[in-house]
Design an enzyme around this catalytic site. Structure first.
Site, mmCIF file in Angstrom:
data_model
loop_
_atom_site.group_PDB
_atom_site.id
_atom_site.type_symbol
_atom_site.label_atom_id
_atom_site.label_comp_id
_atom_site.label_asym_id
_atom_site.label_seq_id
_atom_site.Cartn_x
_atom_site.Cartn_y
_atom_site.Cartn_z
ATOM 1 N N THR A 18 9.609 79.295 -36.131
ATOM 2 C CA THR A 18 8.939 79.815 -34.938
ATOM 3 C C THR A 18 7.430 79.817 -35.110
ATOM 4 O O THR A 18 6.925 79.888 -36.246
ATOM 5 C CB THR A 18 9.418 81.258 -34.654
ATOM 6 O OG1 THR A 18 8.609 81.837 -33.631
ATOM 7 C CG2 THR A 18 9.304 82.134 -35.892
ATOM 8 N N ASP A 19 6.716 79.764 -33.988
ATOM 9 C CA ASP A 19 5.259 79.855 -34.031
ATOM 10 C C ASP A 19 4.789 81.223 -34.524
ATOM 11 O O ASP A 19 3.646 81.393 -34.947
ATOM 12 C CB ASP A 19 4.642 79.546 -32.665
ATOM 13 C CG ASP A 19 5.238 80.353 -31.522
ATOM 14 O OD1 ASP A 19 6.025 81.287 -31.785
ATOM 15 O OD2 ASP A 19 4.935 80.034 -30.351
ATOM 16 N N GLU A 20 5.669 82.210 -34.503
ATOM 17 C CA GLU A 20 5.295 83.566 -34.903
ATOM 18 C C GLU A 20 4.918 83.681 -36.375
ATOM 19 O O GLU A 20 4.281 84.662 -36.775
ATOM 20 C CB GLU A 20 6.428 84.550 -34.584
ATOM 21 C CG GLU A 20 6.667 84.746 -33.104
ATOM 22 C CD GLU A 20 7.633 85.878 -32.823
ATOM 23 O OE1 GLU A 20 7.496 86.957 -33.441
ATOM 24 O OE2 GLU A 20 8.537 85.690 -31.994
ATOM 25 N N TYR A 46 10.379 90.613 -38.135
ATOM 26 C CA TYR A 46 11.138 89.422 -37.737
ATOM 27 C C TYR A 46 10.389 88.148 -38.133
ATOM 28 O O TYR A 46 10.954 87.235 -38.745
ATOM 29 C CB TYR A 46 11.383 89.419 -36.226
ATOM 30 C CG TYR A 46 11.814 88.071 -35.703
ATOM 31 C CD1 TYR A 46 13.122 87.624 -35.861
ATOM 32 C CD2 TYR A 46 10.897 87.215 -35.069
ATOM 33 C CE1 TYR A 46 13.511 86.371 -35.405
ATOM 34 C CE2 TYR A 46 11.280 85.970 -34.616
ATOM 35 C CZ TYR A 46 12.590 85.557 -34.785
ATOM 36 O OH TYR A 46 12.970 84.305 -34.338
ATOM 37 N N LYS A 50 11.248 85.011 -40.898
ATOM 38 C CA LYS A 50 11.236 83.576 -40.618
ATOM 39 C C LYS A 50 10.297 82.833 -41.568
ATOM 40 O O LYS A 50 10.604 81.731 -42.031
ATOM 41 C CB LYS A 50 10.825 83.323 -39.166
ATOM 42 C CG LYS A 50 11.785 83.883 -38.138
ATOM 43 C CD LYS A 50 13.114 83.151 -38.130
ATOM 44 C CE LYS A 50 13.031 81.831 -37.392
ATOM 45 N NZ LYS A 50 14.373 81.198 -37.232
#
Length: 211
Positions: A18-20, A46, A50
């Protein structure tokens, strides 16, 4: 999964991330977005999980020679998405005449990637991606959450008065601008669906299942 892949000599292992993992940038940031070489600075537990998964994949690639690739995508939307996600949640609440909660002033920005474009990107990476490489995947359709919600309400022909601003959530990232030149140049990937057409089709699909 990584242990099993090594044990049974799996040919390829692809991690959808994810870009997060990159953390966020200010809303007025106007320079080049995160590249695949940008440092990982996740804000939430979260996102940290990742980022940890990404690092585990790369570690297995180095230690065991596992053929690993990683893709980091922006927000996905499309059919069959879990009802807790923003788009189906907005549609469901609006169709049932309920209030639509919006975190803070709704200015946090997200890039919206149609799921079928994402699937094509993953397929290209699995077929042609280089071992140990990371690929950013985004559509270039960044907008504020408030703008996105208003677009959905317009398609539904619902009143914007249904929007209800609520307390911002803890650790709410502002935006994740990503540079996707690598996958475009190396794997010849670009989004094939226009945002408005894909959004119209997706909203119509959810509405047909709710009526």
């Amino acid at each position: 999964l990584l242990d099993a892949s090594v044990k049974f000599a799996v040919e390829r292992f692809h991690q959808i991330s994810t870009d997060e993992v990159y953390g966020d940038k200010p809303l007025d940031y106007d320079w080049r977005g995160f590249t695949e070489a940008s440092p990982l600075q996740p804000s939430s537990p979260y996102a940290a999980s990742k980022a940890a998964a990404d690092l585990l994949c790369l570690a297995y690639a180095r230690t065991y020679g596992l053929y690993v690739t990683i893709s980091r995508s922006s927000n996905n939307y499309g059919k069959w998405q879990h009802t807790e996600k923003l788009l189906p949640k907005i549609i469901s609440l609006a169709e049932h005449g309920q209030k639509l909660p919006v975190y803070g002033p709704g200015l946090n920005k997200r890039d919206w990637l149609y799921v079928l474009d994402h699937c094509v990107a993953v397929d290209k990476i699995i077929r042609h991606g280089k071992a140990g490489h990371i690929y950013n995947v985004a559509a270039g359709t960044e907008m504020s959450n408030l703008t996105f919600i208003k677009l959905v309400l317009k398609i539904l022909a619902k009143d914007e008065n249904a929007i209800e601003f609520t307390e911002d959530r803890a650790g709410h990232d502002l935006r994740y601008p990503m540079d996707c030149e690598k996958i475009k140049n190396e794997l010849d990937w670009t989004p094939q669906y226009t945002f408005q057409e894909a959004l119209d089709e997706t909203v119509a699909w959810y509405r047909s299942r709710m009526l």
